[in-house]
Scaffold this motif. Structure first.
Motif, PDB file in Angstrom:
ATOM      1  N   TYR A 156      16.382 -16.509   9.856  1.00 34.39           N
ATOM      2  CA  TYR A 156      14.892 -16.734  10.112  1.00 34.39           C
ATOM      3  C   TYR A 156      14.149 -17.628   9.157  1.00 34.39           C
ATOM      4  N   GLY A 157      13.014 -17.869   9.470  1.00 32.15           N
ATOM      5  CA  GLY A 157      12.106 -18.601   8.667  1.00 32.15           C
ATOM      6  C   GLY A 157      10.688 -17.974   8.602  1.00 32.15           C
ATOM      7  N   ARG A 158       9.771 -17.785   7.644  1.00 36.23           N
ATOM      8  CA  ARG A 158       8.453 -17.292   7.718  1.00 36.23           C
ATOM      9  C   ARG A 158       7.556 -18.400   7.321  1.00 36.23           C
ATOM     10  N   PHE A 159       6.397 -18.447   8.099  1.00 38.37           N
ATOM     11  CA  PHE A 159       5.526 -19.470   7.960  1.00 38.37           C
ATOM     12  C   PHE A 159       4.065 -18.922   7.905  1.00 38.37           C
ATOM     13  N   SER A 160       3.224 -19.665   7.451  1.00 40.20           N
ATOM     14  CA  SER A 160       1.646 -19.511   7.300  1.00 40.20           C
ATOM     15  C   SER A 160       0.815 -20.853   8.083  1.00 40.20           C
ATOM     16  N   GLN A 161       1.894 -21.863   8.229  1.00 40.84           N
ATOM     17  CA  GLN A 161       1.296 -23.113   8.682  1.00 40.84           C
ATOM     18  C   GLN A 161       2.138 -23.544   9.798  1.00 40.84           C
ATOM     19  N   ALA A 162       1.278 -23.989  11.032  1.00 41.59           N
ATOM     20  CA  ALA A 162       2.033 -24.245  12.125  1.00 41.59           C
ATOM     21  C   ALA A 162       3.044 -25.457  12.080  1.00 41.59           C
ATOM     22  N   ALA A 163       2.397 -26.678  11.211  1.00 43.51           N
ATOM     23  CA  ALA A 163       3.599 -27.761  10.862  1.00 43.51           C
ATOM     24  C   ALA A 163       4.720 -27.339  10.618  1.00 43.51           C
ATOM     25  N   ALA A 164       4.755 -26.609   9.621  1.00 44.36           N
ATOM     26  CA  ALA A 164       6.198 -26.220   8.889  1.00 44.36           C
ATOM     27  C   ALA A 164       7.186 -25.202  10.068  1.00 44.36           C
ATOM     28  N   ALA A 165       6.492 -24.371  10.680  1.00 51.74           N
ATOM     29  CA  ALA A 165       7.152 -23.781  11.664  1.00 51.74           C
ATOM     30  C   ALA A 165       7.749 -24.489  12.662  1.00 51.74           C
ATOM     31  N   LYS A 166       6.874 -25.583  13.030  1.00 57.70           N
ATOM     32  CA  LYS A 166       7.499 -26.259  14.362  1.00 57.70           C
ATOM     33  C   LYS A 166       8.592 -27.132  13.724  1.00 57.70           C
ATOM     34  N   GLU A 167       8.557 -27.667  12.371  1.00 58.83           N
ATOM     35  CA  GLU A 167       9.598 -28.321  12.036  1.00 58.83           C
ATOM     36  C   GLU A 167      10.870 -27.446  11.876  1.00 58.83           C
ATOM     37  N   PHE A 168      10.730 -26.165  11.541  1.00 58.58           N
ATOM     38  CA  PHE A 168      11.773 -25.283  11.479  1.00 58.58           C
ATOM     39  C   PHE A 168      12.487 -25.236  12.939  1.00 58.58           C
ATOM     40  N   ALA A 169      11.410 -24.846  13.762  1.00 55.17           N
ATOM     41  CA  ALA A 169      12.091 -24.729  15.103  1.00 55.17           C
ATOM     42  C   ALA A 169      12.700 -25.998  15.548  1.00 55.17           C
ATOM     43  N   ARG A 170      12.097 -27.090  15.369  1.00 54.07           N
ATOM     44  CA  ARG A 170      12.834 -28.289  15.882  1.00 54.07           C
ATOM     45  C   ARG A 170      14.402 -28.549  15.132  1.00 54.07           C
ATOM     46  N   ALA A 171      14.331 -28.156  13.873  1.00 50.90           N
ATOM     47  CA  ALA A 171      15.672 -28.105  13.215  1.00 50.90           C
ATOM     48  C   ALA A 171      16.569 -27.269  13.650  1.00 50.90           C
ATOM     49  N   LYS A 172      15.998 -25.987  14.184  1.00 52.60           N
ATOM     50  CA  LYS A 172      17.121 -24.979  14.616  1.00 52.60           C
ATOM     51  C   LYS A 172      17.648 -25.121  16.057  1.00 52.60           C
ATOM     52  N   GLY A 173      16.710 -25.754  16.841  1.00 50.83           N
ATOM     53  CA  GLY A 173      17.014 -25.992  18.296  1.00 50.83           C
ATOM     54  C   GLY A 173      16.612 -24.502  18.888  1.00 50.83           C
ATOM     55  N   ALA A 174      16.565 -25.006  20.416  1.00 54.87           N
ATOM     56  CA  ALA A 174      16.098 -23.734  21.349  1.00 54.87           C
ATOM     57  C   ALA A 174      17.570 -23.320  21.956  1.00 54.87           C
ATOM     58  N   PRO A 175      17.703 -22.205  22.446  1.00 51.43           N
ATOM     59  CA  PRO A 175      16.691 -21.153  22.645  1.00 51.43           C
ATOM     60  C   PRO A 175      16.447 -20.917  21.166  1.00 51.43           C
ATOM     61  N   ILE A 176      14.922 -20.142  20.810  1.00 50.41           N
ATOM     62  CA  ILE A 176      14.814 -19.603  19.559  1.00 50.41           C
ATOM     63  C   ILE A 176      13.565 -18.762  19.830  1.00 50.41           C
ATOM     64  N   VAL A 177      13.484 -17.736  18.787  1.00 50.65           N
ATOM     65  CA  VAL A 177      12.592 -16.615  18.990  1.00 50.65           C
ATOM     66  C   VAL A 177      11.065 -16.732  18.103  1.00 50.65           C
ATOM     67  N   VAL A 178      10.111 -16.566  18.496  1.00 52.80           N
ATOM     68  CA  VAL A 178       8.956 -16.912  17.748  1.00 52.80           C
ATOM     69  C   VAL A 178       8.143 -15.686  17.841  1.00 52.80           C
ATOM     70  N   LYS A 179       7.771 -14.900  16.698  1.00 54.35           N
ATOM     71  CA  LYS A 179       7.113 -13.799  16.437  1.00 54.35           C
ATOM     72  C   LYS A 179       5.948 -13.698  15.431  1.00 54.35           C
ATOM     73  N   ALA A 180       4.986 -13.029  16.121  1.00 54.68           N
ATOM     74  CA  ALA A 180       3.545 -12.842  15.416  1.00 54.68           C
ATOM     75  C   ALA A 180       4.122 -11.872  14.170  1.00 54.68           C
ATOM     76  N   ASP A 181       3.646 -11.879  13.189  1.00 51.90           N
ATOM     77  CA  ASP A 181       4.297 -11.159  12.011  1.00 51.90           C
ATOM     78  C   ASP A 181       3.912  -9.575  11.826  1.00 51.90           C
ATOM     79  N   GLY A 182       2.552  -9.350  12.370  1.00 56.58           N
ATOM     80  CA  GLY A 182       1.984  -8.016  12.249  1.00 56.58           C
ATOM     81  C   GLY A 182       2.102  -7.289  13.649  1.00 56.58           C
ATOM     82  N   LEU A 183       1.401  -6.120  13.841  1.00 60.62           N
ATOM     83  CA  LEU A 183       1.436  -5.324  14.967  1.00 60.62           C
ATOM     84  C   LEU A 183       0.539  -6.192  16.094  1.00 60.62           C
ATOM     85  N   ALA A 184       1.253  -6.146  17.360  1.00 56.09           N
ATOM     86  CA  ALA A 184       0.774  -6.932  18.395  1.00 56.09           C
ATOM     87  C   ALA A 184       1.041  -6.101  19.730  1.00 56.09           C
ATOM     88  N   ALA A 185       0.814  -4.808  19.506  1.00 52.31           N
ATOM     89  CA  ALA A 185       1.292  -3.999  20.581  1.00 52.31           C
ATOM     90  C   ALA A 185       2.316  -4.421  21.439  1.00 52.31           C
TER      91      ALA A 185
END
Length: 427
Positions: A120-149
């Motif tokens: 996994y990776g943890r991110f507070s900025q969209a640009a860094a998160a997208k860079e990580f996702a591109r490096a890992k490739g799809a399929p990939i799982v994206v999650k909001a950190d907190g409680l989202a019902a």
């Protein structure tokens, strides 16, 4: 003693139904409860996040034990407040409830204590998160950190979908829950639900269960809070249960204790059974919904002493007995769920459905209106049945579903299909 259950869903109806049968209970209350819970407990109009009102009620009614059902009050610190007031309760402190309240917190704990989970990776900025996702490739799982019902998880099949999901979370759709994003590798395998009562030191595994997350038959459509469940889960063999306890649950309990935030309550692990063994998807800090409905139906022992032992640190003295029969629950939801749905549609046939042998109808989102029961949520009823096998329980549950007269609702017609297919395989 007088007992108060906090919450208003199917999980709380199942817990209240089971607790009401305990010889230890003098009077049972549920706040705020629902149209079905009113049959087994006195419902009181308290909000789960109104801690002052809850404490005052506990004082006025001489409440000896509080069982907190939903995650929001746990993460907000209801158990800490009750402890400070000298009122016994079941559930983790706010610090321990971070296991559910922050996915990043749990991933970091897994990394530190070598608990198997997805990279996994943890991110507070969209640009860094997208860079990580591109490096890992799809399929990939994206999650909001907190409680989202239960709605803050997106399985992205393409990098375009992943980037869209990252933007959506950071755009504020999930409020504070989306302040950080966790991105994980996509794990392949079968999912299972694993529950263990914990007293800060000791963990006691409950019976196995599996649920169905997708809204439509054949596991199609968007994810939901759960459209049905069954117990036992044949995929979780005794050997696998032992491995999950040894590699995931016990190290987590030890880790939380070593950090000075011991976990008391029920640890609900969402597992992926991969070719490399069981891995943790995520933790919840409370009972699952709708898994609780099948677990409480199968539990032969009194649940209340076990819940009290979790608080008191005496779980080592507790043994729970389970019925040999299987249990299965079918969730009936309002048309349109998990999107927009209509409220206040009338439900008929509940008495006839409850009359089917081995059937218990738990209410998840209803309210009583005079003599009528009205739908008051997305997931509305949990039609739960027992049987010799999962297949038998499935047949009884759908027999009861057919007797419910509710044009405003729908359900999946294939709950339990994996277990039923396994039961039919020659040994």
């Amino acid at each position: 003693m007088n007992v108060l259950v906090i919450g208003s869903g199917g999980r709380e109806h199942a817990l209240s139904w089971k607790i009401a049968a305990s010889p230890l209970v003098e009077k049972l209350y549920c706040a705020p409860g629902n149209g079905g819970i009113a049959q087994v407990a006195e419902c009181v109009p308290l909000k789960p996040l109104d801690f002052d009102a809850i404490v005052k009620f506990c004082r006025d009614k001489d409440i000896g034990f509080v069982v907190v059902g939903p995650e929001d009050p746990l993460v907000a610190g209801l158990v800490d407040r009750l402890d400070a007031e000298g009122i016994k309760s079941f559930g983790p402190s706010a610090a321990a409830a971070q296991l559910e309240g922050s996915k990043g917190f749990t991933k970091d704990l897994c990394a530190e204590f070598n608990i198997p989970t997805a990279a996994y990776g943890r991110f507070s900025q969209a640009a860094a998160a997208k860079e990580f996702a591109r490096a890992k490739g799809a399929p990939i799982v994206v999650k909001a950190d907190g409680l989202a019902a239960g709605k803050g998880v997106i399985i992205a099949m393409t990098i375009g979908e992943a980037e869209e999901a990252i933007d959506e979370i950071f755009s504020g759709r999930f409020g504070k829950a989306g302040a950080e994003v966790v991105i994980e590798e996509f794990m392949e395998g079968e999912e299972a639900s694993f529950f263990a009562l914990c007293d800060g030191t000791t963990a006691l595994a409950l019976a196995t269960a599996q649920d169905h997350k997708r809204v439509f038959d054949n596991d199609e459509g968007p994810n939901t809070g759960g459209m049905g469940a069954y117990s036992p889960a044949p995929v979780l063999t005794p050997e696998l249960v032992e491995r999950v306890m040894r590699e995931i649950i016990e190290p987590t309990v030890a880790a939380m204790k070593s950090r000075g935030t011991p976990f008391k309550g029920v640890l609900f692990a969402g597992l992926m059974l991969t070719k490399d063994g069981p891995k943790l998807i995520e933790y919840n800090a409370r009972f699952g919904d709708p898994e609780t409905q099948v677990l409480m139906t199968r539990l032969a022992s009194d649940i209340l002493p076990a819940l009290i032992a979790s608080h008191d640190g005496t779980l080592g003295d507790v043994a729970l007995n389970w019925k040999d029969e299987a249990a299965l629950t079918v969730v009936m939801a309002a048309n349109g769920y998990p999107g927009d749905y209509a409220r206040d549609t009338e439900i008929g046939g509940l008495e006839a459905a409850s009359g089917v042998p081995g059937v218990q109808v738990f209410h998840a989102g209803t309210r009583a209106d005079g003599g009528r029961i009205l739908a008051n949520g997305g997931r509305v009823l949990n039609v739960t049945a027992t049987g010799k096998t999962v297949g038998d329980a499935q047949a009884q549950a759908y027999k009861a579903v057919a007797l419910i007269d509710w044009p405003g609702g729908f359900c999946r017609k294939d709950i339990g299909w994996r277990a039923v297919a396994r039961e039919k395989q020659p040994v």
